[in-house]
Design a protein around this motif. Structure first.
Motif, short mmCIF file in Angstrom:
data_model
loop_
_atom_site.label_atom_id
_atom_site.label_comp_id
_atom_site.label_asym_id
_atom_site.label_seq_id
_atom_site.Cartn_x
_atom_site.Cartn_y
_atom_site.Cartn_z
N CYS A 209 3.80 51.43 28.63
CA CYS A 209 3.63 52.65 27.90
C CYS A 209 4.91 53.62 28.13
CB CYS A 209 2.31 53.27 28.42
SG CYS A 209 1.93 54.89 27.59
N HIS B 260 -2.54 56.65 25.44
CA HIS B 260 -1.75 56.93 24.37
C HIS B 260 -1.65 55.72 23.41
CE1 HIS B 260 -0.10 58.57 28.20
NE2 HIS B 260 -0.17 59.70 27.77
N CYS C 116 -4.27 52.62 28.36
CA CYS C 116 -4.27 54.23 28.67
C CYS C 116 -4.48 54.82 27.51
CB CYS C 116 -2.71 54.33 29.01
SG CYS C 116 -1.58 54.12 27.63
N LYS D 165 4.89 56.64 27.25
CA LYS D 165 4.28 58.23 27.71
C LYS D 165 4.14 58.19 29.29
CE LYS D 165 4.17 60.83 24.18
NZ LYS D 165 4.23 62.31 24.10
N CYS D 166 3.21 56.99 29.71
CA CYS D 166 2.66 56.84 31.05
C CYS D 166 4.23 56.38 31.83
CB CYS D 166 1.84 55.65 31.44
SG CYS D 166 0.26 56.32 30.19
ZN LIG Z 1 0.28 55.58 28.36
#
Ligand SMILES: [Zn+2]
Length: 692
Positions: free
Chosen positions: A631, A643, A641, A633-634
């Motif tokens: 991910c 997102h 998750c 974003k993570c």
């Molecule tokens: Zn994420």
């Protein structure tokens, strides 16, 4: 649980320690109070020598001690001293008698010796001590503010001591009452009524009762706690020699196991993990001993073997099959009827003989096959989901009969003997549906089955030891992998089955399985047998993992082995079967990913999990993982998750093959750059990277 011992921790350090522990782990933290105990204060240089016959001043703790001054704390103890009291310091190292009280308190040294700062002190007759010190009160306040949910009450003497702490901390905090005084022992039943758990501190207790009574007192306290269904823990000297040595003594190992056999629910390490040289070794040794205890004593484990000589999981069915024979003269075999078998069937013979398919000793007959197809079990109830069959080629050259011994050949050489027990025929379409859930010839398993005759031979096999000489590098037999794990001192081992080179999603799966399940090591066991055209070759898979293990993996936590076998594409049956094989190789855990052994869309992603639920306990623990993606974003790997899909980067073997084939490096989040480069280098050198 982590224990913060207030007897050795400054008040202002508590918050820092709690934050430090929490930054690494969510294991609960316990505050261990000072309680109603007397200790020596700080001594000049850490320790001083008191000479027999000399007089010393007994002072309050802020004063630093020396050869003429002995500080004690808590301060309140000085007001209670009476002329004639005996003061024993540090387990009878020094004995004083009080000769004067009042503004100056003095004692004579009855028996001299070297004493240290912060050592335990006993006073006879006993003086009354408040159950908590002023430091305890302040520390409890700090810990409650920080959300600590476990408190240990040291030197509890009475029920009212526990009640006092309960009044401060409320019902939500678990109170572990430490029994370490004669009075506490006398009031045990009362204390059990009001506490949440009991801790036997054998160290301090042994200052008040004869050493030789200690084992019996331990048993008695444990029994009382067990009867009241109260958790009971045991502390002190469990692995004392490991403070300096890397291994415990035999006596210590005996003590730990016997303490667990007494009925203790937990063990407490102190010096071993706080000031010892091998804190990690101690924690892992205690875990090994607890695991061993659980394996040996847990009656729910059917393969119980009290005299087991291995710490590893018992092979499937109870013992490792070994059917490799040596010393067979070629001449004597030449006269036998022969059957030429293909490479894959030869691999089955090999794996049967070395025990990878234990308890299977040969090719299945009709009764066993029906039982496996219908319920994933052998007729005796042992779970076994995979048909292991010797299917004759389309054109027959010999009329095989039961009770006949035949030689199995591959590429013109005799490698094995088959003791025919049964010859049978089976409707192949019917078999395909029962085995693979389809008779669609686009399914590679079905295609292979339907391309040969409907005649099968059943019976035990013996492999000639000659065959083992042509094994591939990295290949291991179950006996060899077990020996390796024993040598690494592993007990809990995660098995990992793969057909791909090392990419980041698999690396994440492996290391997550290792840490989440508290395993000692991972056995990376890629399939190196024949594959589909375009697949990664066995040798490049091994090279990529060798590179990871050498450069990135935690020390002594990964072993690489090649699994000379092939995909049967049997979906959930195959997931279970590959797990049972790894159990035979010594793995206690096994990772099953979403696309573990499936092909196309013949099997639903949760089919393996559902099959496992229906067959019941198979001994090895299966760790299921959903598809892992990166991910953005993570900025990490996950299978779930919050997102959106647009941030999810998929990692697949197919994409790795396509990109590398074009001579391109994969992004770092997909594959470590050094692994990409290694593969491209091999391609350039003309080594086999993809199966032709
Ligand atoms: Zn994420």
């Amino acid at each position: 649980m982590f224990r913060i011992n207030l007897s050795h921790t400054k008040l202002e350090q508590i918050e820092e320690y709690i934050n430090l522990i929490r930054s690494y782990s969510d294991i609960p933290i316990c505050l261990d109070t000072q309680g109603a105990q007397v200790r020596t204060g700080t001594l000049m240089g850490g320790h001083v020598n008191l000479e027999s016959g000399k007089m010393v001043d007994i002072v309050t703790s802020p004063v630093q001690g020396n050869t003429t001054k002995v500080p004690l704390y808590p301060d309140s103890v000085l007001q209670q001293l009476m002329v004639g009291n005996l003061i024993s310091i540090d387990f009878d190292t020094v004995l004083l008698q009080v000769v004067e009280t009042g503004p100056t308190c003095r004692g004579r040294v009855l028996s001299g010796g070297k004493i240290g700062s912060n050592k335990a002190v006993s006073i006879f007759p006993l003086v009354h001590m408040p159950p908590l010190t002023s430091i305890d009160y302040a520390a409890i306040e700090t810990c409650l503010r920080l959300g600590i949910r476990h408190m240990a009450l040291s030197f509890a003497n009475h029920r009212s001591d526990v009640e006092l702490l309960r009044g401060l901390v409320g019902e939500d905090v678990e109170i572990i009452t430490k029994i370490e005084s004669r009075i506490g022992l006398r009031n045990l039943a009362d204390i059990i009524d009001v506490t949440d758990a009991i801790l036997i501190d054998r160290g301090d207790l042994s200052r008040e009762i004869p050493l030789e009574s200690l084992p019996f007192v331990q048993k008695q306290i444990i029994q009382s706690a067990n009867k009241s269904k109260l958790p009971v823990y045991v502390a002190t000297n469990l692995l004392e020699s490991m403070v300096s040595s890397s291994q415990p003594t035999r006596a210590e190992v005996n003590d730990v196991i016997n303490t667990l056999l007494d009925g203790a629910d937990g063990l407490v390490l102190a010096a071993e993990t706080s000031i010892g040289k091998h804190p990690v070794g101690c924690a892992s040794m205690i875990r090994t001993l607890i695991n061993q205890y659980e394996r040996q004593v847990d009656l729910s484990i059917p393969e119980r073997n009290l005299f087991s000589t291995s710490r590893l999981i018992t092979p499937h069915g109870g013992r490792l099959i070994g059917r490799v024979i040596s010393g067979c003269e070629d001449q004597s075999l030449k006269g036998l009827p022969q059957l030429d078998i293909d490479k894959r069937t030869m691999m089955d013979v090999h794996q049967i003989a070395v025990g990878a398919f234990s308890p299977i000793e040969g090719f299945m007959g009709r009764e066993v096959l029906e039982s496996v197809l219908a319920g994933n079990k052998l007729p005796d109830g042992t779970v076994f989901p995979m048909p292991i069959l010797l299917q004759l080629p389309a054109e027959k050259t010999h009329n095989y009969r039961p009770h006949e011994t035949i030689a199995l050949t591959n590429a013109g050489k005799i490698w094995a003997l088959l003791y025919i027990e049964e010859c049978f025929t089976y409707n192949l379409k019917d078999l395909a549906i029962k085995w693979f859930g389809t008779d669609d010839t686009d399914h590679p398993g079905v295609l292979r089955l339907l391309s040969r005759s409907n005649c099968f031979l059943a019976g035990k096999v013996d492999l000639l030891s000659e065959y083992l000489k042509c094994c591939q590098p990295y290949e291991m037999t179950p006996a060899q992998s077990r020996l390796t794990f024993e040598h690494c001192q592993w007990q809990k081992v995660v098995g990992f089955h793969t057909r791909n080179v090392a990419h980041r999603a698999h690396e994440y799966l492996q290391l997550t399985a290792l840490s989440d399940h508290h395993c000692d090591g991972i056995f990376i066991h890629p399939v190196i047998g024949p594959k589909k055209t375009g697949d990664f070759s066995g040798s490049i898979i091994l090279k990529s993992y060798q590179h990871l293990i050498e450069n990135y993996y935690p020390f002594n936590q990964a072993v690489l082995g090649g699994f000379m076998s092939y995909s049967r594409y049997a979906g959930p049956r195959e997931a279970l079967f590959t797990a049972l094989c790894r159990k035979n190789y010594g793995c206690s855990h096994f990772v099953v990913g979403r696309d573990h052994t499936g092909v196309g869309s013949y099997y639903s992603p949760d089919a393996s999990q559902r099959l496992l639920e229906t067959v019941g306990d198979i001994g090895i623990q299966i760790i299921f993982f959903d598809e892992v993606y990166y991910c953005q974003k993570c900025m990490s790997y996950t299978s779930k998750c919050e997102h959106g899909k647009e941030f999810n980067q998929k990692i697949s073997g197919t994409q790795a093959r396509e990109t590398l084939r074009q001579g391109k490096i994969l992004p770092e989040w997909f594959m470590r750059e050094s692994v990409s480069r290694l593969i491209l280098e091999e391609l350039k050198n003309g080594s086999e990277v993809f199966v032709d």
